[in-house]
Design a protein around this motif. Sequence first.
Motif, PDB file in Angstrom:
ATOM      1  N   UNK A   1     -18.825  86.935  14.531  1.00 46.82           N
ATOM      2  CA  UNK A   1     -18.311  86.343  13.314  1.00 46.82           C
ATOM      3  C   UNK A   1     -17.247  85.304  13.638  1.00 46.82           C
ATOM      4  N   UNK A   2     -16.995  84.441  12.667  1.00 48.26           N
ATOM      5  CA  UNK A   2     -16.028  83.367  12.840  1.00 48.26           C
ATOM      6  C   UNK A   2     -15.435  82.993  11.489  1.00 48.26           C
ATOM      7  N   UNK A   3     -14.487  82.108  11.522  1.00 46.66           N
ATOM      8  CA  UNK A   3     -13.932  81.564  10.293  1.00 46.66           C
ATOM      9  C   UNK A   3     -14.647  80.253   9.975  1.00 46.66           C
ATOM     10  N   UNK A   4     -14.649  79.885   8.689  1.00 47.91           N
ATOM     11  CA  UNK A   4     -15.383  78.724   8.198  1.00 47.91           C
ATOM     12  C   UNK A   4     -14.453  77.904   7.311  1.00 47.91           C
ATOM     13  N   UNK A   5     -14.530  76.592   7.439  1.00 46.56           N
ATOM     14  CA  UNK A   5     -13.780  75.696   6.561  1.00 46.56           C
ATOM     15  C   UNK A   5     -14.748  75.166   5.513  1.00 46.56           C
ATOM     16  N   UNK A  42     -11.588  84.685  16.135  1.00 48.48           N
ATOM     17  CA  UNK A  42     -11.449  85.488  14.918  1.00 48.48           C
ATOM     18  C   UNK A  42     -10.049  86.068  14.720  1.00 48.48           C
ATOM     19  N   UNK A  43      -9.017  85.325  15.137  1.00 46.88           N
ATOM     20  CA  UNK A  43      -7.653  85.836  15.001  1.00 46.88           C
ATOM     21  C   UNK A  43      -7.139  85.738  13.572  1.00 46.88           C
ATOM     22  N   UNK A  55     -10.228  78.014   4.079  1.00 47.85           N
ATOM     23  CA  UNK A  55     -10.694  78.759   5.244  1.00 47.85           C
ATOM     24  C   UNK A  55     -11.007  80.203   4.858  1.00 47.85           C
ATOM     25  N   UNK A  56     -12.208  80.627   5.269  1.00 47.35           N
ATOM     26  CA  UNK A  56     -12.674  81.970   4.933  1.00 47.35           C
ATOM     27  C   UNK A  56     -13.296  82.629   6.155  1.00 47.35           C
ATOM     28  N   UNK A  57     -13.166  83.956   6.228  1.00 50.12           N
ATOM     29  CA  UNK A  57     -13.921  84.708   7.214  1.00 50.12           C
ATOM     30  C   UNK A  57     -15.391  84.525   6.846  1.00 50.12           C
ATOM     31  N   UNK A  58     -16.236  84.377   7.818  1.00 50.18           N
ATOM     32  CA  UNK A  58     -17.645  84.036   7.584  1.00 50.18           C
ATOM     33  C   UNK A  58     -18.307  84.882   6.494  1.00 50.18           C
ATOM     34  N   UNK A  59     -18.035  86.160   6.475  1.00 48.98           N
ATOM     35  CA  UNK A  59     -18.657  87.041   5.472  1.00 48.98           C
ATOM     36  C   UNK A  59     -18.026  86.902   4.091  1.00 48.98           C
ATOM     37  N   UNK A  60     -16.888  86.224   4.003  1.00 46.40           N
ATOM     38  CA  UNK A  60     -16.163  86.112   2.740  1.00 46.40           C
ATOM     39  C   UNK A  60     -16.225  84.726   2.099  1.00 46.40           C
ATOM     40  N   UNK A  61     -17.037  83.829   2.646  1.00 45.90           N
ATOM     41  CA  UNK A  61     -17.165  82.496   2.062  1.00 45.90           C
ATOM     42  C   UNK A  61     -17.751  82.648   0.657  1.00 45.90           C
ATOM     43  N   UNK A  62     -17.098  82.080  -0.369  1.00 47.48           N
ATOM     44  CA  UNK A  62     -17.641  82.172  -1.731  1.00 47.48           C
ATOM     45  C   UNK A  62     -19.067  81.621  -1.790  1.00 47.48           C
TER      46      UNK A  62
END
Length: 109
Positions: A1-5, A42-43, A55-62
Amino acid sequence: MTYVIALPCVDVKDGACVEECPVDCIYEGDRTLYINPDECVDCGACEPVCPVEAIFYEEDVPEEWSIFTQVNAEFFDEIGTPGGAASYGPVGKDHPYVAALPAQTNGEQ
């Protein structure tokens, strides 16, 4: 997993996230910033400092911005994993999806 902009960063590019990222994995396109999914550890340091909440955690992107998970990943198809945004510098282009977006006001359509 990663963060997404996601969309709120388009035409804003505040950069607070870049300064906060301990692994230098946030790259600058023409209109937005992108997180390299192969370099992100993933910090979560970037998420709380984003002034436009882009910025959202990949699973939490709206849901309405879910395309940005793919956009962030595909942005690196051509440049790969350079090993640090600071040494790479601005990329000089955007993912075609972002490039085609109308101009954003306060990061929103």
